[in-house]
Scaffold this motif. Structure first.
Motif, mmCIF file in Angstrom:
data_model
loop_
_atom_site.group_PDB
_atom_site.id
_atom_site.type_symbol
_atom_site.label_atom_id
_atom_site.label_comp_id
_atom_site.label_asym_id
_atom_site.label_seq_id
_atom_site.Cartn_x
_atom_site.Cartn_y
_atom_site.Cartn_z
ATOM 1 N N UNK A 44 33.165 54.385 42.091
ATOM 2 C CA UNK A 44 34.440 54.131 42.623
ATOM 3 C C UNK A 44 35.397 53.427 41.768
ATOM 4 N N UNK A 45 35.005 52.429 41.207
ATOM 5 C CA UNK A 45 36.000 51.596 40.298
ATOM 6 C C UNK A 45 36.542 52.462 39.344
ATOM 7 N N UNK A 46 35.480 52.799 38.551
ATOM 8 C CA UNK A 46 35.867 53.449 37.317
ATOM 9 C C UNK A 46 36.968 54.485 37.430
ATOM 10 N N UNK A 47 36.667 55.395 38.228
ATOM 11 C CA UNK A 47 37.766 56.460 38.611
ATOM 12 C C UNK A 47 39.031 55.794 38.998
ATOM 13 N N UNK A 48 38.958 54.842 39.736
ATOM 14 C CA UNK A 48 40.331 54.038 40.183
ATOM 15 C C UNK A 48 41.114 53.540 39.326
ATOM 16 N N UNK A 67 36.571 48.630 45.769
ATOM 17 C CA UNK A 67 37.233 49.387 45.588
ATOM 18 C C UNK A 67 37.304 50.855 46.790
ATOM 19 N N UNK A 68 35.995 51.007 46.915
ATOM 20 C CA UNK A 68 35.834 52.010 48.370
ATOM 21 C C UNK A 68 36.504 51.571 49.624
ATOM 22 N N UNK A 69 36.519 50.189 49.815
ATOM 23 C CA UNK A 69 37.254 49.732 51.271
ATOM 24 C C UNK A 69 38.457 50.048 50.992
ATOM 25 N N UNK A 70 39.143 49.756 49.812
ATOM 26 C CA UNK A 70 40.636 50.095 49.689
ATOM 27 C C UNK A 70 40.842 51.602 49.655
ATOM 28 N N UNK A 71 40.151 52.692 49.004
ATOM 29 C CA UNK A 71 40.573 53.902 48.658
ATOM 30 C C UNK A 71 40.088 54.482 49.926
ATOM 31 N N UNK A 72 39.038 54.395 50.472
ATOM 32 C CA UNK A 72 38.484 55.245 51.371
ATOM 33 C C UNK A 72 38.926 54.880 53.005
ATOM 34 N N UNK A 73 38.674 53.428 52.976
ATOM 35 C CA UNK A 73 38.754 52.839 54.354
ATOM 36 C C UNK A 73 40.369 52.243 54.683
ATOM 37 N N UNK A 74 41.000 52.226 53.564
ATOM 38 C CA UNK A 74 42.437 51.617 53.822
ATOM 39 C C UNK A 74 42.463 50.263 54.003
#
Length: 322
Positions: A146-150, A266-273
């Motif tokens: 999650x973090x690295x691709x972001x 990072x996932x909470x931001x990208x996936x869960x808004x």
């Protein structure tokens, strides 16, 4: 924060039919919480909706802790099909806000929290799945997933996994203990009688005693002063007789946990808004870099030095927006 449709009937069945239902909070999962107030008494309604959530692990560990004298909330009623649990209300006084309001309280409160862990680690472990190498790897991989691709990094996954595999031996306990896994100042409540009440332990596993200690002292949500971390680590090790191997495990698990948290936030931001979570990442990066300086982390530190430059360590939302 509207109560679930089944809430009224559930409460009526268990003697709370006339109660007011007041939203309390959600968290990083699908769980939501409501305070139920009726004629001078109160309780907390947990909404853990299936299939996203299963309240049984929380109930089982709460009862296990309660039976052994730890201040986990009592279970008043439950409906597993609806994912509803009515639990004891510990009030609103969290350890975090108590320290923020009066920093003089930090040392005694952290000492109390460490003493709870010392007592917990003297108990035979609960019947739980193991916090084994596979789980440690899966969690650490959240950073590369999650973090690295972001932040625009095409990470060397094979090298990352190999680096962690080279250090995980010290993080596997010879005698596992009950690991609550989210043990920090926002999950510790100041309760009547002067003790600390425990929350958010439904993901407990059987693992290394250093894990919850590092969760407490490298808190992703508030800065823990370095002198408090050192004093509490010394208090734990002096009281329990932990040795240099424990110190290595503390930093390996700290690095693993902090890498995991950076990935989760990072996932909470990208996936869960949920955009507030990436703003916490700079603090977690500071903890991670502190842990990577320990000699036991040399292979992992080398991977980070080669793969994640300082300019790409921080708030992933801000870095991605440059």
């Amino acid at each position: 924060m509207t109560p679930p449709p089944a809430a009224r009937g559930f409460l009526a069945t268990h003697g709370w039919g006339a109660a007011d239902i007041v939203p309390l909070a959600g968290d990083a999962s699908f769980r939501r919480y409501f305070r139920v107030v009726d004629a001078g008494r109160s309780a907390v309604l947990m909404d853990a909706p299936p299939p996203h959530e299963d309240p049984r692990p929380f109930v089982d560990i709460a009862r296990w802790l309660h039976e052994r004298g730890f201040a986990a909330p009592a279970i008043h009623a439950l409906d597993l099909d609806e994912g509803l649990v009515l639990i004891e209300d510990f009030g609103d006084d969290r350890m975090r806000e108590a320290i923020d309001a009066d920093p003089v309280r930090a040392l005694p409160l952290y000492r109390s929290a460490v003493d709870i862990l010392i007592g917990l680690h003297q108990q035979p472990q609960a019947v739980l799945p193991p916090y084994d190498r596979a789980v440690l790897h899966r969690e650490a991989n959240l950073l590369t997933e999650w973090y690295c691709p972001a932040v625009g990094i095409d990470a060397d996954q094979a090298g990352y996994s190999a680096a962690w595999d080279a250090v995980f031996d010290v993080a596997l306990a010879d005698v596992p203990v009950t690991v609550l896994r989210d043990y920090h100042a926002e999950n510790l409540m100041l309760i009547e009688g002067g003790g600390l009440g425990l929350l958010d332990f439904q993901d407990a596993l059987a693992g290394h005693p250093a894990y919850d200690l590092v969760s407490l002292l490298q808190d992703a949500r508030r800065d823990v002063e370095p002198e408090i971390e050192r004093a509490m680590l010394a208090h734990y090790t002096c009281t329990t007789g932990a040795d240099a191997a424990f110190d290595a495990a503390y930093h390996v698990l700290g690095a693993q946990r902090n890498a995991k948290i950076i990935g989760i936030f990072t996932r909470l931001w990208q996936r869960d808004g949920k955009p507030r979570y990436p703003t916490l990442c700079p603090r977690v990066w500071r903890y991670l870099e502190q842990d990577l300086a320990h000699p036991a982390l040399a292979p992992v530190a080398d991977w980070f030095a080669a793969q994640v430059p300082p300019s790409h360590r921080g708030d992933p939302m801000a870095i991605a927006g440059r």
